[in-house]
Design a protein around this motif. Sequence first.
Motif, short mmCIF file in Angstrom:
data_model
loop_
_atom_site.label_atom_id
_atom_site.label_comp_id
_atom_site.label_asym_id
_atom_site.label_seq_id
_atom_site.Cartn_x
_atom_site.Cartn_y
_atom_site.Cartn_z
N LEU B 103 0.83 -1.20 0.00
CA LEU B 103 0.00 0.00 0.00
C LEU B 103 0.87 1.26 0.00
O LEU B 103 0.62 2.21 -0.75
N ASP B 266 -10.13 4.55 -1.11
CA ASP B 266 -10.29 3.12 -1.37
C ASP B 266 -9.72 2.26 -0.26
O ASP B 266 -10.07 1.08 -0.13
N ASN B 267 -8.84 2.82 0.52
CA ASN B 267 -8.15 1.97 1.49
C ASN B 267 -8.41 2.33 2.94
O ASN B 267 -8.21 1.49 3.81
N VAL B 348 -5.80 -3.55 -4.96
CA VAL B 348 -4.80 -2.53 -5.18
C VAL B 348 -4.76 -2.16 -6.65
O VAL B 348 -4.69 -3.02 -7.51
#
Lengths: 606, 606
Positions: B103, B266-267, B348
């Motif tokens: 990430l 998104d994370n 991802v």
Amino acid sequence: MRDPVFTGTAMAYQPFHAHRPVEFPVSAFLSAAQPSFFPALTLPPGSLGKPIAEQAFAAAAEAGLNTLGHHQQAAHLRSLKGFESAEEEAEDDPKVTLEAKELWDQFHKIGTEMVITKSGRRMFPPFKVRINGLDKKAKYILLMDIMAADDCRYKFHNSRWMVAGKADPEMPKRMYIHPDSPASGEQWMAKPVTFHKLKLTNNMSDKHGFTILNSMHKYQPRFHIVRANDILKLPYCTFRTYVFPETEFIAVTAYQNDKITQLKIDNNPFAKGFRDTGNGRREKRKQLTLAPLRAFADPDGGESDASSCDPGAAGDSPAGSGTTRSQRDARTHTDSDQEPDHLENPSVRPSSPGPRSPPSGPRSVGGANPSKKGDPGNPSDLTQQKDQSDSRCRNRVDHRTLGSTEGGSYPVLLQMDSPSHLSTAHLQALALSSLPGQSLYGPQPLFLPPGQLAVTPGGLSAMGMGQLLASVSGVTGLGGSALSGGPCGFPWQLSQGIPLPALGALFSHPYAYMAAPLSRSPLLGAARSCLHYSPYPVPGALCQGAGTLARTVPASRDTSPVAPPTPERHTVTYRGKALPKDPINELQSIQKLVSGLEGQRSASPK
Amino acid sequence: MRDPVFTGTAMAYQPFHAHRPVEFPVSAFLSAAQPSFFPALTLPPGSLGKPIAEQAFAAAAEAGLNTLGHHQQAAHLRSLKGFESAEEEAEDDPKVTLEAKELWDQFHKIGTEMVITKSGRRMFPPFKVRINGLDKKAKYILLMDIMAADDCRYKFHNSRWMVAGKADPEMPKRMYIHPDSPASGEQWMAKPVTFHKLKLTNNMSDKHGFTILNSMHKYQPRFHIVRANDILKLPYCTFRTYVFPETEFIAVTAYQNDKITQLKIDNNPFAKGFRDTGNGRREKRKQLTLAPLRAFADPDGGESDASSCDPGAAGDSPAGSGTTRSQRDARTHTDSDQEPDHLENPSVRPSSPGPRSPPSGPRSVGGANPSKKGDPGNPSDLTQQKDQSDSRCRNRVDHRTLGSTEGGSYPVLLQMDSPSHLSTAHLQALALSSLPGQSLYGPQPLFLPPGQLAVTPGGLSAMGMGQLLASVSGVTGLGGSALSGGPCGFPWQLSQGIPLPALGALFSHPYAYMAAPLSRSPLLGAARSCLHYSPYPVPGALCQGAGTLARTVPASRDTSPVAPPTPERHTVTYRGKALPKDPINELQSIQKLVSGLEGQRSASPK
DNA sequence: TAACTTGACACCTAAGTGTTAATG
DNA sequence: GCCATTAACACTTAGGTGTCAAGT
């Protein structure tokens, strides 16, 4: 009894010191009433109070650095705080104050109930104490535990609590170490010490380190101060134990007394959703969108007065999803109309309405050998049970010296020197806590590798402490089966959030009490310092702690240590499972268990 | 680059040890890849990992108790864990692994941005490391800080970052001590160590102990391991510093690059409300009731494609209240359609799309002497800046030895012996942290009583350490004004959630780096143990730390310590306020300030 | 103007409440 | 039917997100 002042603190316990009358001048007390010595002090929200400060000075001393002598600094602080100037630093004499005593009193008068759930439940009101009189520089370990208050099982029948048989066997109680321990007296005194991380559960196989209680049983929280800079020294140190009778409660899986429910709702911010406005009308919040759905879900109770007292508010549907709400309303509104609805400082309802009807006597309900003789009745009648020691269901806490609960109760102080019978399992528990794990963040679960646990008993016996093992009074099986010491001593597990489920890492703890708010033994001065490594004789059986106590803390005034419950042994069956009777054998069981597990573990390191 | 495996860890830094090649066998590494050594381990969610375990054993040793020797126990653990069996306990050789490296890499390729707010903002991704190779029984202090990555101020122009002048003066950086410190190696290694309590702010007068950064400046987080059982010993101990280049970021008050925004959304679970489904359609959640309201609040952006890619879902209105959403969509949907929407384990996105347009060169925007010469350009081009040391805006972190970021970067290790120039203000800071306060619960703020702070400098000079005061390189005024050491050394504040705002309790920290993932000096062995009270020469000026470093940690291989930034002095004006130039004078200012405050304080103890 | 900053806001996670209905 | 227990649920606090409009 109407005391709207709800800003926090209550009465402080201030023992009388004949031999050191000036050690705790009133000025110290005044500062204790402050929320903080420095009103302007700011602390980062999530900061850990840990030992940094203390370590800094300790290390400075060790390093030979004179970072300005403690006295000088202390004097400085003192002048800043407005403290007296003659206070010596070396000695301590803790005064402990229960926070939110008024709230506790309200609950206590009704009969406090605490919900226990499988997932763990906090206590409400929160157990929170303010401490004074510690040695600023000394390190202390603060602990809390919850002991059975008597030998009874209760039931709530006809709007009152009554004895429903003999108590079920207790699970080994966990001694909850405040996570900031050890910390300096200065740190502990800086702000109230809360134990909200201690959670109650009825899950026998709890792996979180929560305190396991029996539902429908009465309990008494206890608070302990130990002057020690290290957990391992705990067994050799003096326990100063404080009991606030108003924190007594009955564990329940669902609230029994609607008054308690209402009191919780009115005071616990998390239950605000069920709260009424104090103006005789229900509070209506942003439940607009969901209101119809909820109204639809009103099946059981036909109580239609749910809207009966809903006169003038905005055109919303009544709040709360409860259908039993009206019950509470009917009972609550008798005296609640005149009180505004403060948020975190809600007004306090007078506890005037006594128990509705005191009808039938004690009745056996729980199957355990009912040999009823006395009825403790409503738990709020605690102060009326003074001479009840002959009752079949007798209190384990001696409250005889307590004044009227209404006038404010004294905390009961017990001071013990080196409860040596704690040692063995205590050390076991400490060995357990030497595991990794232990971090702040994330709910990562921790099971204890049994193999590692086995090492400590061996180490103990290797050092000639094997006989201490006899003091182990309880054992927890791996599968969640457990036994208790019976009506006698309690097995304890040390717990600082560390679960100790897989092994009988217990130690018995004398629960005899010296109710001595005004008494003080000359020996206490000596007891004030921790006794390290003292070669205390090992009690061969359970429940001998009181003797040690009596030696250390002779009774004075009208307070004598409660006679230790007779160490009568009885076969314990827990949920249909017979449990071992002999503590020695129990210990051997542990050891065998550990050995076996150890073998398994090393065989398959997966 | 598509690496769906997102279960946590990334590459571990494993230094090559010519002299001890077998100390870290592969087996240890394998276990490091596990989320925990014991998958079944459970830890109570909020437990404090504190020193209990370590203390238990330390106390046992002190008490002469052999609670089963450490070796025996360690061997036990080892067998359980599947560890190698020849590992000695006394030595350590930490390996540090950045969690969620994939990430971090994704962000890094785009150019990581971190939002800084007045109230403090967490980092995302969270800085989280897994540690191996510590001495299980030794105690360690873990720290983190964030240093300026270069001397530049940036701007985001034409979809790319470019230099916008010389860096603004830095606030004194705070050395964040992990709240569990000190703890045993065993505890640190048991689970990843997170620093999510470290918050970033742009508030110069922050009182929370947050890390104060300059917006539009580039920063590099650092992680430090110090083998020490006491905070006060920190100045005399070896710092092992680990730098993960992929954690570099630019501080912003609002996101500049939409790709970063999207990656965060998104994370980061907390930003789930702005998340799209990965299926090319927007995710619609329970926003039914509020949807009309929100649609009404759509003023600015006329982007109508908000519903353009909303084919088949249930009949809800589009999610999110954002109006710039469509921007992100337009850019994001080029490569996001094939990925399902995992919750905490989101897929991802490949970082294929490079910077849109690299147009104009560096431009002076911030008022500070723009003498632009080189353009670092997009931060993601970090690895392409290898020979940029002559650039006007040069990196302070030497990344020359780093491999391709794509292939996984090595953390950069710096090992320092006794950074003596830290000592003085370091001790000051420690003195500061010896205050009460410090508890877990409640957001009670803590201001430091200046009177107490004054004591430490006096103590220091009294013991012949007065000359160390010259090493103080920065000062924080009481009103929030501050200065920095300029492009040279940074003044540091120790912080464990303890705010140290009111005094210049700073210590400079050499930021020279030895980028030596594969190098190891023979001297390091000696450096491994903490040097207490070593009489190191005191650098008379700032930025001499590199010399000390070079002496202690000679460079090897292609990695030589970065030449210390020239100790050029320049007058610093911060927000229109001229700040002192001479560190000695600065220190005197501190002392005067302290004395004055002390006098005030003791005069009016209120 | 353009660039940057700020605060209110909706939305989320995480966890603590009593309620309710189902279960034994 | 009674009693005690349990899980799902709606509601709360507390706080971490990016968005947006307005400010500098």
